[in-house]
Design a protein around this motif. Structure first.
Motif, PDB file in Angstrom:
ATOM      1  N   ALA A  39     -58.855  13.172-153.586  1.00 13.46           N
ATOM      2  CA  ALA A  39     -59.797  12.045-153.557  1.00 13.46           C
ATOM      3  C   ALA A  39     -59.071  10.719-153.682  1.00 13.46           C
ATOM      4  N   ALA A  40     -57.986  10.583-152.926  1.00 15.54           N
ATOM      5  CA  ALA A  40     -57.197   9.348-152.957  1.00 15.54           C
ATOM      6  C   ALA A  40     -56.565   9.142-151.583  1.00 15.54           C
ATOM      7  N   PHE A  41     -56.696   7.932-151.054  1.00 20.26           N
ATOM      8  CA  PHE A  41     -56.059   7.612-149.775  1.00 20.26           C
ATOM      9  C   PHE A  41     -54.609   7.199-149.971  1.00 20.26           C
ATOM     10  N   SER A  42     -54.257   6.836-151.174  1.00 24.75           N
ATOM     11  CA  SER A  42     -52.863   6.589-151.541  1.00 24.75           C
ATOM     12  C   SER A  42     -52.731   6.945-153.014  1.00 24.75           C
ATOM     13  N   THR A  43     -51.508   7.133-153.455  1.00 18.68           N
ATOM     14  CA  THR A  43     -51.280   7.502-154.855  1.00 18.68           C
ATOM     15  C   THR A  43     -50.144   6.679-155.429  1.00 18.68           C
ATOM     16  N   ARG A  44     -50.266   6.371-156.730  1.00 19.56           N
ATOM     17  CA  ARG A  44     -49.206   5.636-157.413  1.00 19.56           C
ATOM     18  C   ARG A  44     -48.105   6.560-157.917  1.00 19.56           C
ATOM     19  N   HIS A  45     -48.336   7.866-157.850  1.00 22.45           N
ATOM     20  CA  HIS A  45     -47.316   8.801-158.320  1.00 22.45           C
ATOM     21  C   HIS A  45     -46.184   8.875-157.289  1.00 22.45           C
ATOM     22  N   PRO A  46     -44.943   8.657-157.702  1.00 19.44           N
ATOM     23  CA  PRO A  46     -43.832   8.650-156.737  1.00 19.44           C
ATOM     24  C   PRO A  46     -43.602   9.989-156.043  1.00 19.44           C
ATOM     25  N   GLY A  47     -44.084  11.076-156.653  1.00 12.67           N
ATOM     26  CA  GLY A  47     -43.922  12.387-156.037  1.00 12.67           C
ATOM     27  C   GLY A  47     -45.234  12.976-155.559  1.00 12.67           C
ATOM     28  N   GLY A  48     -46.221  12.129-155.335  1.00 11.02           N
ATOM     29  CA  GLY A  48     -47.552  12.620-155.011  1.00 11.02           C
ATOM     30  C   GLY A  48     -47.888  12.580-153.534  1.00 11.02           C
ATOM     31  N   LEU A  49     -48.624  13.599-153.086  1.00  9.55           N
ATOM     32  CA  LEU A  49     -49.253  13.613-151.766  1.00  9.55           C
ATOM     33  C   LEU A  49     -50.710  13.230-151.973  1.00  9.55           C
ATOM     34  N   ALA A  50     -51.128  12.094-151.429  1.00  5.41           N
ATOM     35  CA  ALA A  50     -52.520  11.680-151.517  1.00  5.41           C
ATOM     36  C   ALA A  50     -53.345  12.474-150.506  1.00  5.41           C
ATOM     37  N   SER A  51     -54.633  12.689-150.820  1.00  5.06           N
ATOM     38  CA  SER A  51     -55.462  13.470-149.904  1.00  5.06           C
ATOM     39  C   SER A  51     -56.925  13.101-150.084  1.00  5.06           C
ATOM     40  N   ASP A  52     -57.682  13.266-149.013  1.00  4.25           N
ATOM     41  CA  ASP A  52     -59.120  13.047-149.063  1.00  4.25           C
ATOM     42  C   ASP A  52     -59.741  13.775-147.889  1.00  4.25           C
ATOM     43  N   LEU A  53     -61.037  14.099-148.027  1.00  8.14           N
ATOM     44  CA  LEU A  53     -61.769  14.715-146.920  1.00  8.14           C
ATOM     45  C   LEU A  53     -61.993  13.722-145.791  1.00  8.14           C
ATOM     46  N   ALA A  54     -62.266  12.471-146.134  1.00  6.04           N
ATOM     47  CA  ALA A  54     -62.595  11.461-145.132  1.00  6.04           C
ATOM     48  C   ALA A  54     -61.366  11.077-144.323  1.00  6.04           C
ATOM     49  N   GLU A  55     -61.614  10.641-143.100  1.00  9.44           N
ATOM     50  CA  GLU A  55     -60.523  10.156-142.270  1.00  9.44           C
ATOM     51  C   GLU A  55     -60.088   8.781-142.761  1.00  9.44           C
ATOM     52  N   LEU A  56     -58.794   8.520-142.680  1.00  7.70           N
ATOM     53  CA  LEU A  56     -58.219   7.231-143.023  1.00  7.70           C
ATOM     54  C   LEU A  56     -57.894   6.514-141.717  1.00  7.70           C
ATOM     55  N   ARG A  57     -58.277   5.240-141.647  1.00 13.50           N
ATOM     56  CA  ARG A  57     -58.155   4.498-140.386  1.00 13.50           C
ATOM     57  C   ARG A  57     -57.275   3.261-140.564  1.00 13.50           C
ATOM     58  N   SER A  58     -56.471   3.013-139.550  1.00 18.20           N
ATOM     59  CA  SER A  58     -55.762   1.745-139.408  1.00 18.20           C
ATOM     60  C   SER A  58     -56.174   1.165-138.056  1.00 18.20           C
ATOM     61  N   PRO A  59     -55.805  -0.079-137.762  1.00 15.47           N
ATOM     62  CA  PRO A  59     -56.166  -0.615-136.442  1.00 15.47           C
ATOM     63  C   PRO A  59     -55.624   0.199-135.279  1.00 15.47           C
ATOM     64  N   LEU A  61     -54.562   3.740-135.576  1.00 12.44           N
ATOM     65  CA  LEU A  61     -54.549   5.195-135.710  1.00 12.44           C
ATOM     66  C   LEU A  61     -55.637   5.665-136.669  1.00 12.44           C
ATOM     67  N   VAL A  62     -56.126   6.891-136.416  1.00  8.61           N
ATOM     68  CA  VAL A  62     -57.089   7.549-137.303  1.00  8.61           C
ATOM     69  C   VAL A  62     -56.500   8.890-137.705  1.00  8.61           C
ATOM     70  N   SER A  63     -56.501   9.200-138.995  1.00  4.33           N
ATOM     71  CA  SER A  63     -55.895  10.444-139.471  1.00  4.33           C
ATOM     72  C   SER A  63     -56.671  11.664-138.996  1.00  4.33           C
ATOM     73  N   GLU A  64     -55.951  12.766-138.823  1.00  4.10           N
ATOM     74  CA  GLU A  64     -56.534  14.043-138.415  1.00  4.10           C
ATOM     75  C   GLU A  64     -56.092  15.129-139.389  1.00  4.10           C
ATOM     76  N   PHE A  65     -56.875  16.215-139.460  1.00  4.12           N
ATOM     77  CA  PHE A  65     -56.494  17.355-140.284  1.00  4.12           C
ATOM     78  C   PHE A  65     -55.197  17.971-139.764  1.00  4.12           C
ATOM     79  N   GLY A  66     -54.377  18.480-140.701  1.00  3.35           N
ATOM     80  CA  GLY A  66     -53.180  19.217-140.322  1.00  3.35           C
ATOM     81  C   GLY A  66     -51.968  18.361-140.034  1.00  3.35           C
ATOM     82  N   ARG A  67     -52.089  17.036-140.160  1.00  2.00           N
ATOM     83  CA  ARG A  67     -50.962  16.150-139.911  1.00  2.00           C
ATOM     84  C   ARG A  67     -50.661  15.312-141.151  1.00  2.00           C
ATOM     85  N   LEU A  68     -49.421  14.885-141.247  1.00  3.17           N
ATOM     86  CA  LEU A  68     -48.948  14.156-142.415  1.00  3.17           C
ATOM     87  C   LEU A  68     -48.713  12.701-142.040  1.00  3.17           C
TER      88      LEU A  68
END
Length: 237
Positions: A39-59, A61-68
């Motif tokens: 439930a985080a689009f970014s994380t402050r933990h230096p060793g953390g992988l952030a994750s969320d169900l919702a898609e994350l968008r930039s001008p 690109l839009v995130s997809e399942f299965g990609r990093l």
């Protein structure tokens, strides 16, 4: 809340790092990752992988399942559905952190997700779980001084989160159940029930506090604006 959530799901720059997610402990280590924050689009933990169900968008690109992805040149992000098996190997991470996620999913789905979390944690790995504390709301309703509800209304107003909060106790109690997409609200006993149903031993579940716990790096991820209403539990695999 939909508008608020939509603003959170955007970033300046989203870069695809890989067309697959890390799977094994070795994969995580190769990326400098030690755990997952849900439930985080970014994380402050230096060793953390952030994750969320919702898609994350930039001008661009839009995130997809299965990609990093890398978010704004900082933390790594992956779309994950907590209602499905996690795409990681057994014992692949040292920690999992989830702030105010579990109340958004039905109890059976929550137990299934916690079972998956336990599976991917290495022995001795830590889950830090936070959620609104039903006990505080019940006590607030019974408090003739309206102390907790008054503080909570003030905090939400300052943070500009949620709907207007009238000074009615029944409204304050109802909103924690029926606003924000909440599906199940927990006290400590109910949260322990979910964790033990998922296979965590009750003796390995401990109450923690705001930015306090067995692992300082995980406790540091707690956000201030939720601290007044939150229960903090840590469970060791």
């Amino acid at each position: 809340m939909a508008e608020f959530s939509g603003e959170l799901a955007t970033c300046e720059a989203l870069e695809q790092v890989a067309d697959r997610l890390p799977h094994t402990a070795a994969d995580f280590a190769a990326l400098g990752l030690t755990g997952v924050e849900f439930a985080a689009f970014s994380t402050r933990h230096p060793g953390g992988l952030a994750s969320d169900l919702a898609e994350l968008r930039s001008p661009q690109l839009v995130s997809e399942f299965g990609r990093l992805y890398r978010v704004d040149g900082g933390s790594l992000f992956a779309r994950l559905d907590v209602g499905r098996p996690l795409p990681f190997a057994d014992r692949s991470v040292d920690w999992v952190y989830a702030e105010h996620l579990i109340e958004h999913i039905p109890l059976p789905v929550a137990v299934g997700w916690l079972r998956e979390v336990r599976r991917i944690l290495r022995p001795g790995g830590t889950l830090r779980l936070t959620t609104p504390d039903l006990a505080q709301y019940i006590e607030g309703y019974q408090d003739s001084r309206d102390g907790f509800f008054k503080r909570h209304r003030r905090r939400l107003k300052l943070m500009r989160v949620g709907p207007p909060m009238p000074e009615r106790k029944a409204f304050m109690l109802n909103q924690i159940f029926y606003h924000y997409g909440h599906r199940w609200i927990y006290d400590e006993a109910e949260l322990r029930h979910a964790l033990t149903s998922a296979g965590f031993a009750d003796r390995n579940i401990h109450r923690a506090g705001y930015q306090q716990g067995a692992r300082a790096d995980l406790a540091a991820l707690d956000t201030t604006f939720r601290s007044d209403e939150t229960i903090y539990l840590e469970a060791v695999a």
